[in-house]
Motif scaffolding. Sequence first.
Motif, PDB file in Angstrom:
ATOM      1  N   ASP A   1      20.998  54.459  68.276  1.00 45.57           N
ATOM      2  CA  ASP A   1      20.709  52.813  68.060  1.00 45.57           C
ATOM      3  C   ASP A   1      19.475  53.295  68.275  1.00 45.57           C
ATOM      4  OD1 ASP A   1      23.510  53.014  67.039  1.00 45.57           O
ATOM      5  OD2 ASP A   1      23.760  52.152  69.040  1.00 45.57           O
ATOM      6  N   SER A   2      18.563  53.218  70.057  1.00 44.94           N
ATOM      7  CA  SER A   2      16.806  52.878  69.984  1.00 44.94           C
ATOM      8  C   SER A   2      16.268  53.257  69.714  1.00 44.94           C
ATOM      9  CB  SER A   2      16.854  53.064  71.685  1.00 44.94           C
ATOM     10  OG  SER A   2      17.831  52.845  71.608  1.00 44.94           O
ATOM     11  N   ALA A   3      16.527  54.722  68.514  1.00 50.08           N
ATOM     12  CA  ALA A   3      15.099  55.073  67.641  1.00 50.08           C
ATOM     13  C   ALA A   3      15.457  54.715  66.428  1.00 50.08           C
ATOM     14  CB  ALA A   3      16.076  56.698  68.030  1.00 50.08           C
ATOM     15  N   LEU A   4      16.417  54.199  66.175  1.00 44.42           N
ATOM     16  CA  LEU A   4      16.707  53.563  64.566  1.00 44.42           C
ATOM     17  C   LEU A   4      15.994  52.650  64.717  1.00 44.42           C
ATOM     18  CD1 LEU A   4      20.378  55.035  62.972  1.00 44.42           C
ATOM     19  CD2 LEU A   4      18.157  55.335  62.656  1.00 44.42           C
TER      20      LEU A   4
ATOM     21  N   SER B   1      15.122  62.250  73.770  1.00 42.23           N
ATOM     22  CA  SER B   1      14.415  60.939  74.516  1.00 42.23           C
ATOM     23  C   SER B   1      15.529  59.866  73.219  1.00 42.23           C
ATOM     24  CB  SER B   1      13.638  60.550  75.359  1.00 42.23           C
ATOM     25  OG  SER B   1      12.522  60.907  74.073  1.00 42.23           O
ATOM     26  N   ALA B   2      14.898  58.761  73.359  1.00 40.98           N
ATOM     27  CA  ALA B   2      15.275  57.703  71.887  1.00 40.98           C
ATOM     28  C   ALA B   2      13.661  58.137  71.350  1.00 40.98           C
ATOM     29  CB  ALA B   2      15.713  56.382  72.560  1.00 40.98           C
ATOM     30  N   GLU B   3      13.059  58.125  71.792  1.00 38.45           N
ATOM     31  CA  GLU B   3      11.108  57.860  71.604  1.00 38.45           C
ATOM     32  C   GLU B   3      11.228  59.289  71.051  1.00 38.45           C
ATOM     33  OE1 GLU B   3       8.739  56.799  74.588  1.00 38.45           O
ATOM     34  OE2 GLU B   3       6.715  58.044  73.646  1.00 38.45           O
ATOM     35  N   SER B   4      11.350  60.825  71.293  1.00 38.60           N
ATOM     36  CA  SER B   4      11.413  61.491  70.698  1.00 38.60           C
ATOM     37  C   SER B   4      11.607  62.258  69.554  1.00 38.60           C
ATOM     38  CB  SER B   4      11.658  63.114  71.989  1.00 38.60           C
ATOM     39  OG  SER B   4      11.093  62.357  72.671  1.00 38.60           O
ATOM     40  N   LEU B   5      13.352  61.462  68.938  1.00 32.94           N
ATOM     41  CA  LEU B   5      13.516  61.032  67.866  1.00 32.94           C
ATOM     42  C   LEU B   5      13.365  60.359  66.857  1.00 32.94           C
ATOM     43  CD1 LEU B   5      16.569  61.946  66.736  1.00 32.94           C
ATOM     44  CD2 LEU B   5      17.676  60.393  67.990  1.00 32.94           C
ATOM     45  N   ALA B   6      12.632  58.845  67.552  1.00 37.65           N
ATOM     46  CA  ALA B   6      12.168  58.089  66.461  1.00 37.65           C
ATOM     47  C   ALA B   6      11.510  58.943  66.312  1.00 37.65           C
ATOM     48  CB  ALA B   6      11.928  57.178  66.921  1.00 37.65           C
TER      49      ALA B   6
END
Length: 698
Positions: A248-251, A212-217
């Motif tokens: 995009d959301s992770a960044l 997920s974006a959260e894990s990537l972030a």
Amino acid sequence: PRKNLTTSNHLRHVESMAHLPSGAGRITRLNALILGEALASEEDDLVFPSEDFSSQAHVSSPQKYLEMYQRSVHDPSGFWSDIASEFYWREKWGQQVYHENFDVRKGKIKIEWFKGGITNICYNCLDRNIESGKGDKTAIYWEGNEPGLDSSMTYNQLLARVCQLANYLKDVGVHKGDAVVIYLSMLMELPIAMLACARIGAIHSVVFAGFSAESLAQRIIDCRPKVVITCNAVRRGSKIIYLKEIVDSALLESAQKGIVTDVCLTYENDSAMKKEMTKWTKGRDIWWQDVILKYPVTCDVEWVDAEDPLFLLYTSGSTGKPKGVLHTTGGYMVYTATTFKYAFDYKPTDIYWCTADCGWITGHSYVTYGPLLNGATVVVFEGAPNYPDVGRCWDIVDKYKVSIFYTAPTLVRSLMREGDEHVSRYSRKSLRVLGSVGEPINPSAWRWFFNVIGDARCPISDTWWQTETGGFMITPLPGAWTQKPGSATFPFFGVQPVIVDEKGVEIEGECSGYLCVKRSWPGAFRTLHGDHERYETTYFSAFPGYYFSGDGCSRDKDGYYWLTGRVDDVINVSGHRIGTAEVESALVSHPQCAEAAVVGVEHEVKGQGIYAFVTLVEGVSCSDDLRKSLVMVVRNQIGAFAAPDKIHWAPGLPKTRSGKIMRRILRKIASRQLDELGDTSTLADPTVVDQLIALADR
Ligand code: ATP
Ligand code: MG
């Protein structure tokens, strides 16, 4: 020289095996089962290598293994520097081949191999093989998600593509030691990106493109990359996943925490999504195809020290918050290349396919580095193994004439559930060696893999290892010795496994306990990113003097190692210590059980009771009779004390994205502590959890 080396039990056994007649024709348990006879126990189930296979193998007999193994532990410096000399070193390592402190009581844990040696792993994978005449050999066959969509690349072409990207990365300011995050599906561009980073001394951190974006972030915040490499979208099975939107959301999230990434290099994967449809942040986002092709196809190598970092990779998180495992260059290079060669009995004519994603350690060591260091031809598969149907794997095997096939027990079990006819309609004649990794493979799944997939012809390398170990630790060497289904057999060269009790005292002979390692090996991880203290407490403090794997293990009377699962999964029923793997194996041997996961729950009388989650074979429905017969199987195979107290019907099991069962979540469901499920962000399918909760009292 290493002192106090005890001749461990396995060596004595291998020695005695040397006198066994090898070859076909002997009655094995496998044959016995086919003939309808029953043997006493799993330990007595022997599968002998055929003479044809053994006679051509790198390690053709127990004696040969023993000779090499003995040298590897008595003279590690000599053993490993002879192998390392086959690679290209700009400058040779210093006088000391390795240096280690494995004992927290003696100060900081430190492991170094080939320190002072100057080299480059990308150079060794590509340029070195090209110089020795392999330039026109196929390096990668790429098979797309959609049947019919494919391409291939020679070693020359791969080097050119790697150099173009390397030049670009340098141009946008990526220097030696800088981190680059790669969030890509299994496109050719994924190994290309890894190799390009290695070429310029940058540290890659591949994040599995299903997180997920959260894990990537989280990972971006932890390693602060200069560049993130991704693609706009990808097809997996019948689904399209919009990777760029996740990035995009992770960044955005990481930028809010003050970590700003300058460049997001995006590959246009036009089979999934057109450029025009992709959301774009001007100034930050760059199309791969717009820039990379303009760069020169040669690029000077950044020569690095053997101990300079190569990559950072987070563990799969099946036991909790993922750990950022750091691997360095020289030892990792030598170790992955050597383990690949011996454990798969690799020959230059082989076509090799590993189904793992490069987002996991298996994809690092045994899709990219190990095979390419050997100049191998590798199949890279973008899609899902059951798309468009469950015969896809064998379709690919036949298409490319795959000779070495390496996968995970979860895939074997899921295909087993579908029935043999999806396998037998393909030839699979090219297969020579099979491999398994990720979890213990139950003997019944082993047998199916061996008999049905490999037509009782191909040895199975059940490789036990971890993100932390860099490469195989305990593994069969095909052709060298007799196998036992479900056992990872014996240690690889240079690896000294020990089994210790709760007090950390080494136990000899037939026993079970905690699996540790006594001395360092070249592929060992050197630290956890930014947290050397956690490295020491997690791995070296439980049993001072040893590396502790976290896994339980037993050694049988013949010296074979049997992994029994994580030690925190061991269940204590009325004083009997039972490994979850044992009970699961018994359940899965029931013809109507496709998969099982067992956890312990509090029990008034027994201390702990056994709680089993069971997934049934396609088309079978649950009933009280079935429940009874499942319990019966466990009673018969292990004993009444191991009989499950509860069978919980499970349409699916919570698995990590790498396909491992997450038992810590099952423990919470079993004890109905539903508000304490913890971090579920690395689950492949979080909806499974709700389904299980809904079925809890049926
Ligand atoms: P985390 O450390 O974050 O909990 P993880 O341990 O699942 O995640 P990996 O490094 O990918 O992450 O997995 C290594 C573990 O997988 C081993 O410790 C072992 O439990 C299991 N394993 C791998 N291969 C085998 C095998 N052949 N037999 C038995 N178990 C295996
Ligand atoms: Mg682990």
